[in-house]
Enzyme design. Sequence first.
Site, PDB file in Angstrom:
ATOM      1  CG  ASP A   1      -0.539   0.019   2.527  1.00  0.00           C
ATOM      2  OD1 ASP A   1       0.654  -0.283   2.736  1.00  0.00           O
ATOM      3  OD2 ASP A   1      -1.337   0.318   3.440  1.00  0.00           O
TER       4      ASP A   1
ATOM      5  N   GLY B   1      -2.910  -4.991  18.277  1.00  0.00           N
ATOM      6  CA  GLY B   1      -1.550  -5.287  17.843  1.00  0.00           C
ATOM      7  C   GLY B   1      -1.406  -6.640  17.167  1.00  0.00           C
TER       8      GLY B   1
ATOM      9  N   GLY C   1      -2.228  -7.281  13.959  1.00  0.00           N
ATOM     10  CA  GLY C   1      -2.179  -7.161  12.504  1.00  0.00           C
ATOM     11  C   GLY C   1      -3.561  -7.162  11.866  1.00  0.00           C
TER      12      GLY C   1
ATOM     13  CB  SER D   1      -6.444  -2.926  10.928  1.00  0.00           C
ATOM     14  OG  SER D   1      -5.972  -1.699  10.525  1.00  0.00           O
ATOM     15  CB  SER D   2      -7.072  -2.980  17.030  1.00  0.00           C
ATOM     16  OG  SER D   2      -5.747  -2.651  17.400  1.00  0.00           O
TER      17      SER D   2
ATOM     18  CG  ASP E   1      -4.257  -0.889   8.160  1.00  0.00           C
ATOM     19  OD1 ASP E   1      -4.153  -1.699   7.223  1.00  0.00           O
ATOM     20  OD2 ASP E   1      -3.403  -0.759   9.051  1.00  0.00           O
TER      21      ASP E   1
ATOM     22  CE1 TYR F   1       3.724  -0.699   7.640  1.00  0.00           C
ATOM     23  CE2 TYR F   1       4.360   1.597   7.948  1.00  0.00           C
ATOM     24  CZ  TYR F   1       3.558   0.641   7.347  1.00  0.00           C
ATOM     25  OH  TYR F   1       2.609   1.033   6.439  1.00  0.00           O
TER      26      TYR F   1
HETATM   27  P1  ADP Z   1      -3.090  -3.311  14.972  1.00  0.00           P
HETATM   28  O1  ADP Z   1      -3.642  -2.120  14.292  1.00  0.00           O
HETATM   29  O2  ADP Z   1      -2.550  -4.318  14.022  1.00  0.00           O
HETATM   30  O3  ADP Z   1      -4.035  -3.947  15.931  1.00  0.00           O
HETATM   31  P2  ADP Z   1      -1.305  -1.342  16.037  1.00  0.00           P
HETATM   32  O4  ADP Z   1      -0.049  -1.432  16.823  1.00  0.00           O
HETATM   33  O5  ADP Z   1      -1.296  -0.590  14.760  1.00  0.00           O
HETATM   34  O6  ADP Z   1      -1.824  -2.839  15.826  1.00  0.00           O
HETATM   35  O7  ADP Z   1      -2.428  -0.674  16.928  1.00  0.00           O
HETATM   36  C1  ADP Z   1      -2.692  -1.161  18.209  1.00  0.00           C
HETATM   37  C2  ADP Z   1      -2.877   0.027  19.154  1.00  0.00           C
HETATM   38  O8  ADP Z   1      -4.111   0.712  18.825  1.00  0.00           O
HETATM   39  C3  ADP Z   1      -3.043  -0.400  20.585  1.00  0.00           C
HETATM   40  O9  ADP Z   1      -1.799  -0.630  21.217  1.00  0.00           O
HETATM   41  C4  ADP Z   1      -3.776   0.809  21.150  1.00  0.00           C
HETATM   42  O10 ADP Z   1      -2.884   1.876  21.371  1.00  0.00           O
HETATM   43  C5  ADP Z   1      -4.697   1.198  20.013  1.00  0.00           C
HETATM   44  N1  ADP Z   1      -6.008   0.529  20.178  1.00  0.00           N
HETATM   45  C6  ADP Z   1      -6.547  -0.398  19.382  1.00  0.00           C
HETATM   46  N2  ADP Z   1      -7.757  -0.819  19.842  1.00  0.00           N
HETATM   47  C7  ADP Z   1      -7.985  -0.120  20.978  1.00  0.00           C
HETATM   48  C8  ADP Z   1      -9.047  -0.076  21.943  1.00  0.00           C
HETATM   49  N3  ADP Z   1     -10.113  -0.879  21.840  1.00  0.00           N
HETATM   50  N4  ADP Z   1      -8.926   0.760  22.969  1.00  0.00           N
HETATM   51  C9  ADP Z   1      -7.848   1.569  23.091  1.00  0.00           C
HETATM   52  N5  ADP Z   1      -6.825   1.579  22.227  1.00  0.00           N
HETATM   53  C10 ADP Z   1      -6.876   0.739  21.182  1.00  0.00           C
HETATM   54 MG    MG Z   2      -2.558  -0.725  13.133  1.00  0.00          MG
END
Ligand code: ADP
Ligand code: MG
Length: 410
Positions: free
Chosen positions: A59, A148, A150, A152-153, A198, A248
């Site tokens: 991307d 965390g 992968g 895309s939380s 994402d 990354y």
């Molecule tokens: P991914 O996007 O793959 O899950 P990232 O490292 O890019 O991993 O993002 C994870 C981060 O996003 C978490 O460490 C946190 O800071 C934030 N995050 C994601 N979901 C939540 C949530 N439900 N509440 C609070 N923070 C969140």
């Molecule tokens: Mg992410």
Amino acid sequence: MTVSQPPSTDQALGVIPAPVPLAALVDRAQAGFEDRFGRPPRWIAAAPGRVNVIGEHTDYNDGFVLPMAIERYVVIAADRPQPTSRPMPICMSSSAFETAEWLSPDDASSERLPPWARYVLGVLVGCRSQGMQAGPLDMLIDSNVPLGGGLSSSAALEVATATLIEAVTGRSLPPVEKALLCQQAEHRFAGVPCGIMDQFSSVFGRRDHLMLLDCRSTEITSVPLTDPQVHVLIINTNVKHELTGGEYAERRGQCELAAKRLGVASLRDATWDLLADHSAALEPVLARRARHVIGEIERTVQAAEAIAAGDWKQMGQLMAASHDSLRDDYEVSCRELDLLVELAGQQAPGAVIGSRMTGGGFGGCTVSLVSSEHLETVAHAIHEGYRNQTGIVPSLFTTRPAAGAHVVVG
Ligand code: ADP
Ligand code: MG
């Protein structure tokens, strides 16, 4: 109030938990809000995580990706605060963290905030610059997107925040702008120079469809995935190996340098011939990175065609080649991801269509396409094989391509 659906007997016996419907997660967020703030929320917004079926690390090279939104969401419940004096207009909690955070879109200094709150602040500041003032809010964040992993939380959190602000202000952002605003929030406030996949996946997710996204033009071609015989199985290694967290950005920098050496604007414009012409002068590591990106962009376009044609054999080969390339040329896999892919490859002929690591790498998840009649057997065998060889219990779930972000209440 419903917290989660009890698993059916069949599913409870296996290693794949029963899915939690979005409605149950919404109930849980609502209950969480009432517990925390003592009244029901007025607005609720939801945004999904995503899994990338193929097209990894393409991307930010202006290439193609083929993700889908998953049936895992970040849900945010919110209301105007009671009229009491507050240190800052916005008070928010997340079920994933213990503390409540106070913030203001007028105070864009994020250093004092924990990292997770910066994603939200970034979106609030972005919305404000579009004239969308959130005003004072109490917010409660709940989620079943693994953090965390992968999937895309982070984008789900950003896009859920933007969607909530749309509900609160009664104004909608054009969807492409909304995705780009969320990407900017991640760049500027979380310090992650992510591509657009994402946030686009979370905004544009469509039930039963993958999206072939051209990351240069932002054009989306929907690819139906409706074959009832094909299940998308996601397996989380439950490990994360990033040593510095800078891997990354390092890969991204190497791609930019490789493009410069090849004399193109981005690796999207590179060809096999161009790479061959420069092979003597290009540092081996840059040549490997370029080889991955050129090949992966090709594979992604071919994969969309293979799925549309129901050519699962071809799809499986493309996924295998993608994983090999990420492991050997891009060097972002790890022992646990490789093991999951190897175990998938050891299943009965025809049981696993294809399997590969997904997301940034160094841990996180694999994505596999599995034939429905073999799903339980495959899931069980991989679960046991992985646990025996690593001592780590993996998490598995299946998902259909899901709908994108939307306002649930508001
Ligand atoms: P991914 O996007 O793959 O899950 P990232 O490292 O890019 O991993 O993002 C994870 C981060 O996003 C978490 O460490 C946190 O800071 C934030 N995050 C994601 N979901 C939540 C949530 N439900 N509440 C609070 N923070 C969140
Ligand atoms: Mg992410």
